[in-house]
Motif scaffolding. Structure first.
Motif, PDB file in Angstrom:
ATOM      1  N   ASP A 155     -58.518 -22.331  65.983  1.00 54.48           N
ATOM      2  CA  ASP A 155     -57.714 -21.193  65.529  1.00 54.48           C
ATOM      3  C   ASP A 155     -58.608 -20.004  65.204  1.00 54.48           C
ATOM      4  OD1 ASP A 155     -55.465 -19.732  64.793  1.00 54.48           O
ATOM      5  OD2 ASP A 155     -54.630 -21.337  63.564  1.00 54.48           O
ATOM      6  N   VAL A 156     -57.992 -18.962  64.678  1.00 56.84           N
ATOM      7  CA  VAL A 156     -58.664 -17.682  64.487  1.00 56.84           C
ATOM      8  C   VAL A 156     -59.799 -17.723  63.471  1.00 56.84           C
ATOM      9  CG1 VAL A 156     -56.978 -16.928  62.752  1.00 56.84           C
ATOM     10  CG2 VAL A 156     -58.218 -15.213  64.081  1.00 56.84           C
ATOM     11  N   GLY A 157     -59.785 -18.692  62.562  1.00 55.90           N
ATOM     12  CA  GLY A 157     -60.787 -18.720  61.500  1.00 55.90           C
ATOM     13  C   GLY A 157     -62.220 -18.737  62.005  1.00 55.90           C
ATOM     14  N   ALA A 158     -62.463 -19.435  63.103  1.00 59.60           N
ATOM     15  CA  ALA A 158     -63.827 -19.518  63.640  1.00 59.60           C
ATOM     16  C   ALA A 158     -64.298 -18.150  64.124  1.00 59.60           C
ATOM     17  CB  ALA A 158     -63.877 -20.522  64.786  1.00 59.60           C
ATOM     18  N   TYR A 159     -63.398 -17.384  64.705  1.00 59.96           N
ATOM     19  CA  TYR A 159     -63.758 -16.058  65.211  1.00 59.96           C
ATOM     20  C   TYR A 159     -63.956 -15.066  64.060  1.00 59.96           C
ATOM     21  CZ  TYR A 159     -62.285 -18.160  69.585  1.00 59.96           C
ATOM     22  OH  TYR A 159     -62.169 -18.999  70.661  1.00 59.96           O
ATOM     23  N   VAL A 160     -63.140 -15.207  63.031  1.00 61.84           N
ATOM     24  CA  VAL A 160     -63.327 -14.379  61.836  1.00 61.84           C
ATOM     25  C   VAL A 160     -64.689 -14.662  61.223  1.00 61.84           C
ATOM     26  CG1 VAL A 160     -62.494 -13.922  59.491  1.00 61.84           C
ATOM     27  CG2 VAL A 160     -60.854 -14.185  61.370  1.00 61.84           C
ATOM     28  N   ALA A 161     -65.049 -15.945  61.130  1.00 63.37           N
ATOM     29  CA  ALA A 161     -66.347 -16.322  60.567  1.00 63.37           C
ATOM     30  C   ALA A 161     -67.496 -15.743  61.386  1.00 63.37           C
ATOM     31  CB  ALA A 161     -66.456 -17.842  60.491  1.00 63.37           C
ATOM     32  N   ALA A 162     -67.341 -15.734  62.703  1.00 61.21           N
ATOM     33  CA  ALA A 162     -68.389 -15.179  63.568  1.00 61.21           C
ATOM     34  C   ALA A 162     -68.574 -13.690  63.313  1.00 61.21           C
ATOM     35  CB  ALA A 162     -68.041 -15.431  65.034  1.00 61.21           C
ATOM     36  N   LEU A 163     -67.477 -12.973  63.160  1.00 58.76           N
ATOM     37  CA  LEU A 163     -67.569 -11.535  62.899  1.00 58.76           C
ATOM     38  C   LEU A 163     -68.144 -11.266  61.511  1.00 58.76           C
ATOM     39  CD1 LEU A 163     -64.218 -10.325  64.510  1.00 58.76           C
ATOM     40  CD2 LEU A 163     -66.530  -9.831  65.319  1.00 58.76           C
ATOM     41  N   GLU A 164     -67.761 -12.084  60.541  1.00 55.72           N
ATOM     42  CA  GLU A 164     -68.333 -11.937  59.199  1.00 55.72           C
ATOM     43  C   GLU A 164     -69.839 -12.150  59.227  1.00 55.72           C
ATOM     44  OE1 GLU A 164     -65.021 -13.184  55.916  1.00 55.72           O
ATOM     45  OE2 GLU A 164     -65.885 -14.832  57.088  1.00 55.72           O
ATOM     46  N   TYR A 165     -70.258 -13.194  59.909  1.00 56.41           N
ATOM     47  CA  TYR A 165     -71.685 -13.524  59.964  1.00 56.41           C
ATOM     48  C   TYR A 165     -72.479 -12.425  60.672  1.00 56.41           C
ATOM     49  CZ  TYR A 165     -76.005 -15.863  61.359  1.00 56.41           C
ATOM     50  OH  TYR A 165     -77.323 -16.180  61.568  1.00 56.41           O
ATOM     51  N   ALA A 166     -71.974 -11.967  61.806  1.00 54.10           N
ATOM     52  CA  ALA A 166     -72.702 -10.979  62.600  1.00 54.10           C
ATOM     53  C   ALA A 166     -72.789  -9.625  61.901  1.00 54.10           C
ATOM     54  CB  ALA A 166     -72.048 -10.820  63.968  1.00 54.10           C
ATOM     55  N   SER A 167     -71.729  -9.239  61.222  1.00 53.91           N
ATOM     56  CA  SER A 167     -71.661  -7.892  60.639  1.00 53.91           C
ATOM     57  C   SER A 167     -72.044  -7.844  59.166  1.00 53.91           C
ATOM     58  CB  SER A 167     -70.246  -7.326  60.795  1.00 53.91           C
ATOM     59  OG  SER A 167     -69.315  -8.071  60.016  1.00 53.91           O
ATOM     60  N   GLY A 168     -72.100  -9.015  58.509  1.00 52.17           N
ATOM     61  CA  GLY A 168     -72.337  -9.024  57.073  1.00 52.17           C
ATOM     62  C   GLY A 168     -71.155  -8.517  56.273  1.00 52.17           C
ATOM     63  N   THR A 169     -69.973  -8.553  56.892  1.00 56.24           N
ATOM     64  CA  THR A 169     -68.741  -8.062  56.274  1.00 56.24           C
ATOM     65  C   THR A 169     -67.854  -9.233  55.870  1.00 56.24           C
ATOM     66  OG1 THR A 169     -68.781  -6.070  57.649  1.00 56.24           O
ATOM     67  CG2 THR A 169     -66.674  -6.649  56.645  1.00 56.24           C
ATOM     68  N   SER A 170     -67.217  -9.131  54.724  1.00 55.03           N
ATOM     69  CA  SER A 170     -66.253 -10.151  54.301  1.00 55.03           C
ATOM     70  C   SER A 170     -64.846  -9.721  54.697  1.00 55.03           C
ATOM     71  CB  SER A 170     -66.315 -10.362  52.782  1.00 55.03           C
ATOM     72  OG  SER A 170     -67.568 -10.885  52.408  1.00 55.03           O
ATOM     73  N   ALA A 171     -64.107 -10.640  55.283  1.00 53.31           N
ATOM     74  CA  ALA A 171     -62.752 -10.329  55.732  1.00 53.31           C
ATOM     75  C   ALA A 171     -61.759 -10.354  54.578  1.00 53.31           C
ATOM     76  CB  ALA A 171     -62.313 -11.327  56.802  1.00 53.31           C
ATOM     77  N   SER A 172     -60.777  -9.491  54.657  1.00 53.58           N
ATOM     78  CA  SER A 172     -59.597  -9.576  53.799  1.00 53.58           C
ATOM     79  C   SER A 172     -58.556 -10.384  54.564  1.00 53.58           C
ATOM     80  CB  SER A 172     -59.048  -8.179  53.489  1.00 53.58           C
ATOM     81  OG  SER A 172     -59.952  -7.431  52.723  1.00 53.58           O
ATOM     82  N   VAL A 173     -58.207 -11.555  54.036  1.00 54.29           N
ATOM     83  CA  VAL A 173     -57.243 -12.430  54.709  1.00 54.29           C
ATOM     84  C   VAL A 173     -55.839 -12.053  54.259  1.00 54.29           C
ATOM     85  CG1 VAL A 173     -56.528 -14.808  55.106  1.00 54.29           C
ATOM     86  CG2 VAL A 173     -58.960 -14.268  54.828  1.00 54.29           C
ATOM     87  N   LEU A 174     -54.958 -11.794  55.225  1.00 55.24           N
ATOM     88  CA  LEU A 174     -53.618 -11.313  54.899  1.00 55.24           C
ATOM     89  C   LEU A 174     -52.562 -12.410  54.947  1.00 55.24           C
ATOM     90  CD1 LEU A 174     -53.712  -7.905  56.795  1.00 55.24           C
ATOM     91  CD2 LEU A 174     -54.254  -8.391  54.411  1.00 55.24           C
ATOM     92  N   GLY A 175     -52.815 -13.500  55.651  1.00 60.41           N
ATOM     93  CA  GLY A 175     -51.874 -14.615  55.683  1.00 60.41           C
ATOM     94  C   GLY A 175     -52.231 -15.646  54.632  1.00 60.41           C
ATOM     95  N   LYS A 176     -51.637 -16.830  54.750  1.00 56.97           N
ATOM     96  CA  LYS A 176     -52.011 -17.918  53.858  1.00 56.97           C
ATOM     97  C   LYS A 176     -53.478 -18.260  54.053  1.00 56.97           C
ATOM     98  CE  LYS A 176     -48.856 -20.204  55.906  1.00 56.97           C
ATOM     99  NZ  LYS A 176     -47.973 -21.278  56.447  1.00 56.97           N
ATOM    100  N   PRO A 177     -54.255 -18.525  53.014  1.00 61.05           N
ATOM    101  CA  PRO A 177     -53.852 -18.782  51.624  1.00 61.05           C
ATOM    102  C   PRO A 177     -53.962 -17.566  50.693  1.00 61.05           C
ATOM    103  CG  PRO A 177     -56.117 -19.442  51.914  1.00 61.05           C
ATOM    104  CD  PRO A 177     -55.669 -18.895  53.237  1.00 61.05           C
ATOM    105  N   ALA A 178     -53.905 -16.354  51.226  1.00 64.28           N
ATOM    106  CA  ALA A 178     -54.030 -15.171  50.372  1.00 64.28           C
ATOM    107  C   ALA A 178     -52.901 -15.131  49.338  1.00 64.28           C
ATOM    108  CB  ALA A 178     -54.002 -13.905  51.219  1.00 64.28           C
ATOM    109  N   GLN A 179     -53.261 -14.939  48.095  1.00 63.25           N
ATOM    110  CA  GLN A 179     -52.272 -14.934  47.016  1.00 63.25           C
ATOM    111  C   GLN A 179     -51.218 -13.853  47.224  1.00 63.25           C
ATOM    112  OE1 GLN A 179     -53.978 -14.980  43.104  1.00 63.25           O
ATOM    113  NE2 GLN A 179     -52.040 -14.632  42.065  1.00 63.25           N
TER     114      GLN A 179
END
Length: 260
Positions: A155-179
């Motif tokens: 699923d998408v989580g692996a691709y989000v992690a790749a972008l976070e790692y490469a860019s040094g940016t933390s993602a804002s998650v808008l779906g579950k489990p976001a409060q």
């Protein structure tokens, strides 16, 4: 006391193109008992319009106001901030972002389940936008999902992690489990988190995520992506475990008026 019900969609209501046995009737039983219902899904490959069409085709009485998707949350955020976006999503989802500007002045990168469109060029373009200062918005952060063929798929989580790692940016998650995602659905029902129950097949995002967000009760069903032992791999643990949605609704109805 349980006053409202949140339901995951894929893996709880249906698998692939088939409703899970007894699930449509289980939703009707909740309606008949007077429970407000919201379907909150991390599905990011199909637009809201087609999700509603699928639910109706499979016999579920769910209207547009009862369905909450990460794309809707992302669109609302982008509109509120008047941000242009670079979309790394499946083309089928594009209609949910029809009114969002794109172009050189990109202030956000939106990542959903792009499936085969997660090409190197697409990922690298997103990476470059992030390096130029765009924020990273993840429609979801799930590890895997059960595809139409019945097997688990990445699923998408692996691709989000790749972008976070490469860019040094933390993602804002808008779906579950976001409060905030849970809270938006609860607010539409005017139900306090402590008086709600969440039912899902994902022990991490649906169940532990809901409990961490303050939902009073969260049940795990052994359908969809569930695998033996999932309940032991997360914290907090599920409030209860059911074989399917029908059994989960039995559990809810047996506690309808109970103060715990």
């Amino acid at each position: 006391m349980i006053r409202g019900v949140l339901l995951d969609m894929a893996g709880v209501l249906y698998d692939g193109e088939q409703a899970i046995e007894g699930s449509a009737e289980a939703v009707r039983r909740l309606h008949d008992a007077g429970f407000p219902i919201r379907v909150i899904t991390n599905s990011t490959r199909k637009p809201r319009r087609l999700l509603l069409r699928r639910l109706a085709k499979l016999g579920f009485d769910i209207d547009a106001e009862q369905l909450f998707t990460p794309a809707s949350a992302a669109r609302a955020r982008l509109v509120k901030k008047d941000h242009a976006a670079q979309l790394l999503i499946h083309p089928d989802l594009a209609e949910d972002f029809d009114d969002i500007p794109t172009g050189k002045e990109v202030q956000a990168v939106v990542v959903g389940d792009a499936a085969e469109y997660f090409t190197y060029d697409a990922m690298n373009a997103a990476f470059r936008a992030l390096m130029d200062g765009a924020e990273l918005l993840a429609l979801a952060n799930n590890r895997c999902f059960r595809d139409a063929g019945g097997a688990l798929s990445i699923d998408v989580g692996a691709y989000v992690a790749a972008l976070e790692y490469a860019s040094g940016t933390s993602a804002s998650v808008l779906g579950k489990p976001a409060q905030a995602f849970f809270e938006t659905a609860l607010a539409s029902m005017q139900v306090p988190a402590a008086d709600a129950v969440m039912i899902g097949d994902d022990a991490e995002a649906d169940v532990a995520g809901a409990l961490t967000a303050g939902i009073g009760t969260a049940g795990l069903v052994r359908t969809g992506k569930y695998r033996d032992g999932d309940e032991a791999r997360v914290t907090p643990k599920p409030s209860f475990i059911a074989s399917d949605l029908s059994e989960a609704v039995d559990w809810i109805l047996n506690r309808k008026d109970r103060k715990e």
